[in-house]
Design an enzyme around this catalytic site. Structure first.
Site, short mmCIF file in Angstrom:
data_model
loop_
_atom_site.label_atom_id
_atom_site.label_comp_id
_atom_site.label_asym_id
_atom_site.label_seq_id
_atom_site.Cartn_x
_atom_site.Cartn_y
_atom_site.Cartn_z
N LYS A 1 0.87 -1.18 0.00
CA LYS A 1 0.00 0.00 0.00
C LYS A 1 0.90 1.22 0.00
O LYS A 1 2.00 1.17 0.58
CB LYS A 1 -0.88 0.02 1.26
N ASP B 1 -6.88 4.11 -4.86
CA ASP B 1 -7.55 4.08 -3.56
C ASP B 1 -8.14 5.49 -3.40
O ASP B 1 -8.34 6.19 -4.41
CB ASP B 1 -6.57 3.71 -2.44
P1 NDP Z 1 -12.70 7.86 -3.58
O1 NDP Z 1 -11.60 8.84 -3.43
O2 NDP Z 1 -13.25 7.57 -4.94
O3 NDP Z 1 -13.95 8.28 -2.67
C1 NDP Z 1 -13.79 8.45 -1.30
C2 NDP Z 1 -15.11 8.92 -0.72
O4 NDP Z 1 -15.03 8.87 0.69
C3 NDP Z 1 -15.43 10.36 -1.09
O5 NDP Z 1 -16.82 10.53 -1.15
C4 NDP Z 1 -14.83 11.13 0.09
O6 NDP Z 1 -15.44 12.39 0.32
C5 NDP Z 1 -15.14 10.20 1.23
N1 NDP Z 1 -14.15 10.39 2.28
C6 NDP Z 1 -12.79 10.28 2.17
N2 NDP Z 1 -12.18 10.58 3.32
C7 NDP Z 1 -13.17 10.89 4.18
C8 NDP Z 1 -13.18 11.28 5.52
N3 NDP Z 1 -12.04 11.42 6.22
N4 NDP Z 1 -14.39 11.50 6.11
C9 NDP Z 1 -15.55 11.34 5.42
N5 NDP Z 1 -15.60 10.98 4.10
C10 NDP Z 1 -14.42 10.76 3.52
O7 NDP Z 1 -12.18 6.51 -2.88
P2 NDP Z 1 -12.71 5.02 -3.07
O8 NDP Z 1 -14.16 5.00 -3.29
O9 NDP Z 1 -11.80 4.35 -4.02
O10 NDP Z 1 -12.36 4.41 -1.62
C11 NDP Z 1 -13.32 4.41 -0.55
C12 NDP Z 1 -12.93 3.35 0.46
O11 NDP Z 1 -12.91 2.06 -0.17
C13 NDP Z 1 -11.54 3.51 1.10
O12 NDP Z 1 -11.59 3.02 2.43
C14 NDP Z 1 -10.68 2.58 0.26
O13 NDP Z 1 -9.53 2.16 0.97
C15 NDP Z 1 -11.65 1.44 0.05
N6 NDP Z 1 -11.37 0.55 -1.08
C16 NDP Z 1 -11.20 1.05 -2.34
C17 NDP Z 1 -10.96 0.19 -3.39
C18 NDP Z 1 -10.86 0.64 -4.80
O14 NDP Z 1 -10.76 -0.21 -5.68
N7 NDP Z 1 -10.91 1.93 -5.09
C19 NDP Z 1 -10.79 -1.26 -3.16
C20 NDP Z 1 -11.07 -1.67 -1.80
C21 NDP Z 1 -11.32 -0.78 -0.82
P3 NDP Z 1 -14.63 13.73 -0.09
O15 NDP Z 1 -14.71 13.80 -1.58
O16 NDP Z 1 -15.36 14.83 0.60
O17 NDP Z 1 -13.23 13.57 0.42
O1 2IT Z 2 -7.92 -1.54 -0.75
C1 2IT Z 2 -7.86 -2.09 -1.87
O2 2IT Z 2 -8.04 -3.30 -2.00
C2 2IT Z 2 -7.58 -1.26 -3.04
N1 2IT Z 2 -7.44 -0.05 -2.91
C3 2IT Z 2 -7.40 -1.89 -4.40
C4 2IT Z 2 -6.03 -2.47 -4.55
C5 2IT Z 2 -5.69 -2.96 -5.92
O3 2IT Z 2 -4.51 -3.31 -6.09
O4 2IT Z 2 -6.53 -3.02 -6.82
#
Ligand code: NDP
Ligand code: 2IT
Length: 449
Positions: free
Chosen positions: A130, A170
């Protein structure tokens, strides 16, 4: 069976805290895991005497570097860059990059640690890493984001590669950022290889990768409900976040007959009791990914409630999907969900539920799917992007989604097998143990390293 080498969870955690002072998110992730894995190791003689738990909680290496870039006014800006290469026991280091001001070594170490077991659960040959930066993409121009991404990759290129370490997106790292970083990677490495996943379809990306985490989370909920003779159809769903995971989770839940009534960002949440349909979802997608606006604008457009500074867990719902960030659902939120009759929670984000809240939900009989199982669909399709890149071919969207569904069902079944508790399933325990076994067996086979 207990022998002289039996560990207690408290004794083990004392050592972890001592060696990683002040890293509270990392302590939290390890403590949640140790609660299930330490007793399992004590009961299974083949895993004793190898100090596996301690070895698994120490990353292989941590790379920390300076990122210098110029903003639009020509000023020099400095950020911290990180890559935690946690374990390559079962495959190349693999995991996302996060760009957010809250990024710290503790946050990235907790994420890399959880990624070990998540990636193991997918059944694919992927290790764990990560990384990211405390850079804040919000309010920056495309040119600034491009210059930052290029500067970040100028150092990272020395540490990654298709057989070494394969980063992805992420929080704060989506298609735009991956494209800038991949462009710089191929320029500096002087080769076109799949050293990043989440690429666009035109240059080696996989169909369904951007959808995979959210779709996978909905599929995981579907599997948990099926196991309990229930279904998503007709259920009221509360989703948090408005990013990649939240929006695709909403899309799939709607396709499966659910009614999603909330979404949020770091400023507040919207409550639309009529449900967020396809047309409204297309509006939010444009709002978030193109205009880079705020979720409050949805409430103005569709005339629904907006709650500034709050999370959506006090709203009446059958199913809850925390899809924003760590520790966004606390004990008071859990009590509200229980009181309002919520039946199940599936974590789209990583560690969004505090330990206290998770235990309260489980004790109240709420079905609880932990992130390392429920959100594994994203990295699973990243694994399949690596496969397609190696084979230099591209599978159809239908083929990739078929595989995603199959992987999520398989993860569910592994969790159900190892988390069986009478008529109930402890999915947290199931995910921790099923994820542990594959990595532990690989480490035992290698001997001392
Ligand atoms: P994005 O950046 O696309 O979206 C993040 C969202 O969460 C936004 O709406 C953001 O709001 C909100 N957010 C971020 N930080 C905070 C905070 N401190 N308090 C409240 N809201 C917050 O990220 P992802 O959708 O990719 O990721 C979301 C979650 O999913 C994370 O925990 C990530 O680790 C997890 N994840 C992501 C994967 C992926 O493939 N992308 C895979 C597996 C897990 P704002 O715009 O206002 O910051
Ligand atoms: O938390 C997660 O699993 C991710 N942000 C995706 C990692 C990846 O390598 O696709």
């Amino acid at each position: 069976m207990r022998n002289v080498n039996s560990l207690t969870v408290d004794g083990f955690m004392e050592g972890v805290i001592q060696r990683n002072r002040g890293q509270k998110e990392f302590h939290q992730a390890v403590a949640e895991w140790a609660h299930d894995v330490i007793p399992y190791v004590n009961e299974n003689p083949q895993y004793q005497d190898h100090n596996l738990s301690e070895r698994m909680t120490e990353p292989d290496r941590v790379i920390l570097f300076r990122v210098t870039w110029q903003d639009d006014a020509g000023r020099f800006q400095v950020n911290k860059g990180y890559r935690v290469q946690h374990s390559n026991a079962i495959g190349p280091y693999k995991g996302g990059l996060r760009f957010h001001p809250s990024v710290s070594l503790s946050v990235l170490k907790f994420l890399a640690f959880e990624q070990v077991f998540k990636n193991s659960l997918t059944g694919l040959p992927i290790g764990s890493g990560k990384g990211g930066s405390d850079f804040n993409p919000k309010g920056k121009s495309d040119q600034e984001v491009m210059r930052f991404c290029q500067a970040f990759m100028t150092e990272l290129v020395h540490h990654i590669g298709p057989n070494t370490d394969v980063p992805a997106g992420d929080i704060g790292v989506g298609s735009r950022e991956i494209s800038y970083m991949f462009g710089q990677y191929k320029r500096l490495a002087h080769e076109f290889t799949g050293a990043l996943t989440g690429k666009s379809l035109e240059f080696g990306g996989s169909y369904i990768r951007s959808e995979a985490t959210g779709f996978g989370n909905a599929y995981f909920m579907q599997e948990m409900l099926k196991h309990h003779n229930e279904d998503i159809d007709g259920k009221v769903c509360a989703v948090s976040g408005a990013g990649n995971v939240a929006l695709h989770c909403t899309q799939k839940l709607t396709e499966l007959g659910g009614k999603v009534v909330t979404l949020s960002d770091s400023s507040g949440f919207i409550h639309d009791p009529k449900g967020i349909n396809e047309e409204k979802l297309a509006y939010i997608s444009e709002l978030k990914n193109v205009k880079r606006g705020r979720i409050s604008e949805y409430a103005e457009k569709y005339g629904c409630d907006y709650h500034e500074g709050k999370a959506p867990w006090r709203v009446d719902c059958d199913l809850a999907f925390p899809c924003a960030t760590q520790n966004e659902l606390d004990i008071d939120d859990a009590r509200a969900l229980i009181k309002n009759g919520c039946k199940a929670v599936s974590e789209g984000a990583n560690m969004p539920t505090t330990v206290e809240a998770m235990h309260a939900l489980q004790e109240a009989g709420v079905i609880f799917g932990p992130g390392k199982a429920a959100n594994a669909g994203g990295v699973a399709i990243s694994g399949l992007e690596m496969t397609q890149n190696s084979m230099r071919l591209s599978w159809s969207a239908e083929e990739v989604e078929r595989r995603l569904k199959h992987i999520m069902r398989d993860i569910h079944d592994k969790c159900a097998q190892h988390g069986k508790n009478g008529d109930q399933v402890n999915y947290v325990k199931g995910a921790n143990i099923a994820g542990f076994i594959k990595v532990a067996d690989a480490m035992l086979a290698y001997g001392v390293m």
